[in-house]
Design an enzyme around this catalytic site. Structure first.
Site, mmCIF file in Angstrom:
data_model
loop_
_atom_site.group_PDB
_atom_site.id
_atom_site.type_symbol
_atom_site.label_atom_id
_atom_site.label_comp_id
_atom_site.label_asym_id
_atom_site.label_seq_id
_atom_site.Cartn_x
_atom_site.Cartn_y
_atom_site.Cartn_z
ATOM 1 N N ASP A 122 44.537 22.370 -5.563
ATOM 2 C CA ASP A 122 44.939 22.950 -6.842
ATOM 3 C C ASP A 122 45.216 21.888 -7.904
ATOM 4 O OD1 ASP A 122 47.275 22.005 -5.587
ATOM 5 O OD2 ASP A 122 47.928 24.021 -5.038
ATOM 6 N N ASP B 200 58.335 30.650 0.444
ATOM 7 C CA ASP B 200 57.973 32.069 0.405
ATOM 8 C C ASP B 200 56.640 32.350 1.088
ATOM 9 O OD1 ASP B 200 56.247 30.916 -1.383
ATOM 10 O OD2 ASP B 200 56.878 32.080 -3.127
ATOM 11 N N HIS C 100 53.744 30.833 0.609
ATOM 12 C CA HIS C 100 52.513 30.679 -0.169
ATOM 13 C C HIS C 100 51.721 29.461 0.292
ATOM 14 C CE1 HIS C 100 54.978 27.944 -2.842
ATOM 15 N NE2 HIS C 100 53.833 27.274 -2.834
ATOM 16 N N GLU D 46 50.523 32.628 -4.351
ATOM 17 C CA GLU D 46 51.893 33.079 -4.178
ATOM 18 C C GLU D 46 51.936 34.486 -3.579
ATOM 19 O OE1 GLU D 46 52.831 32.188 -8.281
ATOM 20 O OE2 GLU D 46 54.072 30.509 -7.630
#
Length: 269
Positions: free
Chosen positions: A72, A141, A143, A148
């Site tokens: 990313d 979380d 991701h 996400e």
């Protein structure tokens, strides 16, 4: 799914580095094609990069025939900004090994056509023959990359609007000022990662324990995007004992037993 539980974060990094080196060396013996490696940014993989640099310096591995694709990059952040993922990778890894710059691929968050940049990235991965091994980290979380919670598990490289949780978490890299953190990023999709021959995910620290539990013991669902690893034929999670803290006792013992038996078998070959 294979789960490797180590006592400390540095042992996680050592195991991961050893595995990556072994794959690069085995590939070189079997093929003249470059080894295609997917890479992450973030605090967790930094120790693994340091270990890979040590192995390169010791002459155990060369990256001259390795092609890389990063997960990313922020949108709108200059490549030479100290917190861009371009800068991160060159500072912590690429500039310290023998990889050729033309074989490094990182999404361009300043491309004039961001959607086309994402399409081209997927095409370039295919032209390279696909990713052999995708290294990654996982967020608290669950991701994976910037996929996400509630991202599509069939997603491909795309533009992603970041949640306030992610922006707040990343503010520590931007003088703890959330207004300085980009609101969007380009990211590979879950399906992009899952296309790799192997996926190796790192998780260290107690703040990753909930995610590790959901990835390993929870259901396959888009609320925990890294749970997609459950369906990959060659996925590995390498975590320390703190990250494994919320696993059931039986789950913890199962994976420790399996790896202990495998190690004993390898020693007796």
């Amino acid at each position: 799914m294979r789960v490797i539980i180590q006592d400390k974060p540095e042992q996680v990094a050592e195991w991961a580095a050893d595995y990556i080196v072994s794959k690069i060396r085995a590939h070189r013996q079997a093929s003249t094609a470059p080894f295609v490696l997917g890479l992450p940014t973030g605090s967790t993989p930094m120790q693994t990069y340091a270990e890979l640099i040590k192995r390169y310096q010791a002459g155990e591995v060369s990256f001259a025939d390795v092609v890389t694709f990063n997960m990313d990059e922020y949108v709108g952040l200059p490549e030479d900004h100290p917190e861009s993922y371009h800068s991160f990778m060159w500072r912590h890894f690429f500039s310290r090994v023998d990889i050729r710059p033309e074989q490094v691929h990182i999404l361009n968050g300043n491309a004039p056509d961001l959607a086309q940049e994402c399409v081209s990235y997927e095409a370039t991965i295919k032209q390279a023959g696909g990713i052999r091994l995708f290294l990654g980290g996982v967020g608290p979380d669950g991701h994976l990359a910037f996929n996400e919670p509630f991202s599509s598990l069939a997603s491909r490289t795309r533009i992603k609007t970041l949640t306030m949780d992610t922006i707040t978490a990343n503010a520590r890299f931007f003088d703890n000022d959330v207004t300085k953190v980009p609101r969007r990023a380009l990211t590979v999709g879950i399906a992009t990662v899952m296309d790799a021959d192997e996926v190796l995910i790192l998780a260290t620290g107690h703040n990753k324990a909930r995610a590790v539990r959901h990835i390993i013991e929870g259901g396959y669902n888009h609320a925990w995007t890294a749970s997609a690893l459950q369906t990959h034929p060659h996925s590995i999670i390498v975590c320390d004992t703190l990250a494994a803290y919320e696993l059931k006792v039986g789950t913890y013992r199962y994976f420790r037993d399996i790896e202990g038996i495998s190690a004993a078998h390898d020693e007796n070959k």
